[in-house]
Design an enzyme around this catalytic site. Structure first.
Site, PDB file in Angstrom:
ATOM      1  N   ASP A  35       0.097  -7.667   1.033  1.00 42.67           N
ATOM      2  CA  ASP A  35       0.454  -6.292   1.522  1.00 42.67           C
ATOM      3  C   ASP A  35       2.008  -5.957   1.560  1.00 42.67           C
ATOM      4  O   ASP A  35       2.208  -5.405   2.475  1.00 42.67           O
ATOM      5  CB  ASP A  35      -0.373  -5.700   2.698  1.00 42.67           C
ATOM      6  CG  ASP A  35      -0.341  -4.241   2.828  1.00 42.67           C
ATOM      7  OD1 ASP A  35      -0.102  -3.752   1.690  1.00 42.67           O
ATOM      8  OD2 ASP A  35      -0.337  -3.546   3.957  1.00 42.67           O
ATOM      9  N   SER A  77       4.847   2.319   8.078  1.00 48.58           N
ATOM     10  CA  SER A  77       4.607   1.226   7.140  1.00 48.58           C
ATOM     11  C   SER A  77       5.497   0.720   6.354  1.00 48.58           C
ATOM     12  O   SER A  77       6.321   1.455   5.641  1.00 48.58           O
ATOM     13  CB  SER A  77       3.192   1.618   6.180  1.00 48.58           C
ATOM     14  OG  SER A  77       2.054   1.589   7.212  1.00 48.58           O
ATOM     15  N   HIS A 124       0.862  -1.115   0.041  1.00 56.58           N
ATOM     16  CA  HIS A 124       0.011  -0.029  -0.010  1.00 56.58           C
ATOM     17  C   HIS A 124       0.874   1.250  -0.111  1.00 56.58           C
ATOM     18  O   HIS A 124       0.111   2.278  -0.331  1.00 56.58           O
ATOM     19  CB  HIS A 124      -1.215   0.040   1.181  1.00 56.58           C
ATOM     20  CG  HIS A 124      -0.282   0.309   2.568  1.00 56.58           C
ATOM     21  ND1 HIS A 124      -0.015  -0.979   3.441  1.00 56.58           N
ATOM     22  CD2 HIS A 124       0.031   1.402   3.169  1.00 56.58           C
ATOM     23  CE1 HIS A 124       0.497  -0.238   4.638  1.00 56.58           C
ATOM     24  NE2 HIS A 124       0.666   0.866   4.335  1.00 56.58           N
TER      25      HIS A 124
END
Length: 485
Positions: free
Chosen positions: A157, A232, A127
């Site tokens: 992901d 992230s 993402h």
């Protein structure tokens, strides 16, 4: 006399007490019991003052900032018809870019990444770089490089990048994420809110979290180390400075850290990294069986002490499950000795195995424990997909369709849908999009005629009937759409 005796007795007791209190100083404090693997809590003020700096110094150079950007065309509000009049434009001018004409702007996202090899292979989150036209990485020492996208896997992901620069680069080693225990100390390193590289410390709060909802494979390490937007793709490392996970998500109502962060375990990260090394295509083992969660009622009916394992509810013919001797109603309780609690944990344990090898299933059948050997094979393309883009004027104009097979179903995440024709993609603004069709829709029938192949569907779209009756399966349910021809 009695008073003097009492005083002497008191002095003797006090001396004995002081001697006992001084014993640790002479002989050392009694060691607290350590776990079988050597883990133990701090035992002195000196140990409490120990620093994580040596670990950070070794790991931080391998954690990078990831900058992703993409160009998007934004349609401005429609220009008034009056501007088409030359007389009107003489007085008010041409609005040009301000009204009516598409404008291009750049969208950017910021995240973190971890270098896992000396030649500059970087792991980050899917993402973070999704739809990016350009990706750059910045090292801890402020050097910046362009990066190529080697692999993107939305289902986990995760994404793999390759730094376009001369190495060698500092990198981190993988840890055995299965050896983690709740309470282990971990460090999270990343770039939260774009403020620069930041290190936070916490413990492993939980393992095998399966209700996070950020990828297909729900099996996460939970930590209370502060993780915020921008973290992230960053590193979660143990006290040996090895990578135990990639930070991915947080549970937050405000957008900031509430002490509940989630990381993808190192085993899954290694699986994706290996796929990048072997041609850049992710191939997962295929079982050919459908599993069901064991709830408390089912556990009671099976005389289990607690809900655990997964029940086999369907087996596909000529699949690895059938070849291994798996049967409907079998209860799978472990894969290669690792306990299975629910379908999510089973999926994680199974798909991270290497193709070409075998997995050992521990199952309960009729109350007796059995072991079965399952070959790890990719999903087969039993029917050629025969991909076709439908261009003829019809409700399907602009749709790309494929014949279903286990391989196509696995790619499109359709579970056990192995027969028929499926829409794989739809062009924006096409007729198919306007009538409400979606990728993943299975076309079961047109005007009562069953659709079995993409070739047959292509021929049907050329008939131009006055009325279209479409039987479409979506989410396991079939509904009918009636459209004018």
């Amino acid at each position: 006399m009695q008073r003097m005796s009492a005083v002497r007795t008191g002095r003797k007791f006090l001396g004995a007490l002081l001697a006992v209190m001084m014993m640790p100083a002479v002989f050392g404090a009694p060691a607290q019991a350590a776990g079988e693997d050597g883990r133990q809590v701090p035992q002195s003020a000196t140990e409490v003052k120990l620093s994580f700096a040596p670990i950070v110094k070794r790991v931080a150079p391998a954690v990078v900032n990831v900058y992703a950007s993409r160009k998007v065309v934004q349609q401005q509000r429609r220009m008034s018809p009056l501007f088409d009049d030359p007389f009107f434009r003489r007085f008010f001018g041409d609005p040009g870019q301000q009204l009516g004409r598409p404008q291009e702007r750049v969208q950017s996202s910021l995240g973190s990444g971890v270098i896992i090899s000396a030649d500059g292979i970087v792991i980050t989150n899917h993402h973070v770089i999704k739809d990016a036209d350009e990706v750059r990485v910045a090292l801890a020492d402020k050097r910046e490089y362009d990066a190529d996208v080697v692999l993107m896997d939305e289902r986990t992901d995760l994404a793999v990048l390759k730094i376009k620069g001369d190495g060698p680069f500092d990198f981190v080693q993988f840890a055995d994420s299965d050896s983690l225990q709740v309470g282990d100390i971990v460090l999270a390193i990343g770039n939260p809110f774009g403020v620069g590289q930041t290190v936070t410390q916490g413990i492993v709060s939980a393992l095998a979290r399966t209700q996070v909802g950020v990828s297909d494979y729900q099996f996460f390490i939970q930590t209370d180390a502060a993780i915020n937007p921008g973290n992230s793709g960053g590193a979660l490392v143990d006290m040996n400075g090895n990578l135990v996970g990639v930070n991915t998500a947080i549970f937050s109502r405000s957008g900031g850290s509430n002490g509940i962060g989630f990381a993808i375990p190192a085993h899954m990260v290694q699986f994706i990294a290996s796929a990048a090394e072997n041609g850049g295509k992710v191939q997962r083992p295929w079982l050919g069986a459908t599993m069901q969660l064991v709830n408390s009622e089912i556990a009671e009916a099976l005389n289990l002490d607690r809900p655990r394992g997964v029940i086999v509810t369907k087996i596909y013919p000529e699949s690895p499950a059938e070849a291994a001797g798996l049967e409907i109603s079998d209860l799978v309780i472990a894969v290669d000795g690792k306990e299975v609690l629910d379908p999510n944990s089973f999926g994680y344990r199974f798909v991270t195995k290497k193709l070409g090898e075998t997995a050992t299933f521990t199952v309960l059948r009729d109350g007796k424990e059995k072991t079965l050997k399952v070959k790890l094979e990719p999903a087969p393309e039993t029917t050629p997909r025969d991909t076709r883009e439908l261009k003829e004027y019809s409700p399907f104009e602009g749709a790309t369709v494929m014949n279903l097979s286990p391989a196509v179903a696995d790619e499109l995440r359709l579970d056990d849908k192995f027969e028929g024709v499926v829409i794989s993609s739809i062009q924006p603004g096409s007729t198919a999009e306007r009538v409400g069709l979606r990728p993943g829709d299975i076309i079961r029938a047109i005007n009562e005629d069953k659709v079995e192949t993409t070739r047959a569907l292509d021929a049907m779209t050329r008939l131009h009937p006055r009325l279209w009756q479409l039987d479409i399966e979506r989410g396991g349910e079939v509904s009918r759409m009636v459209l004018r021809g």
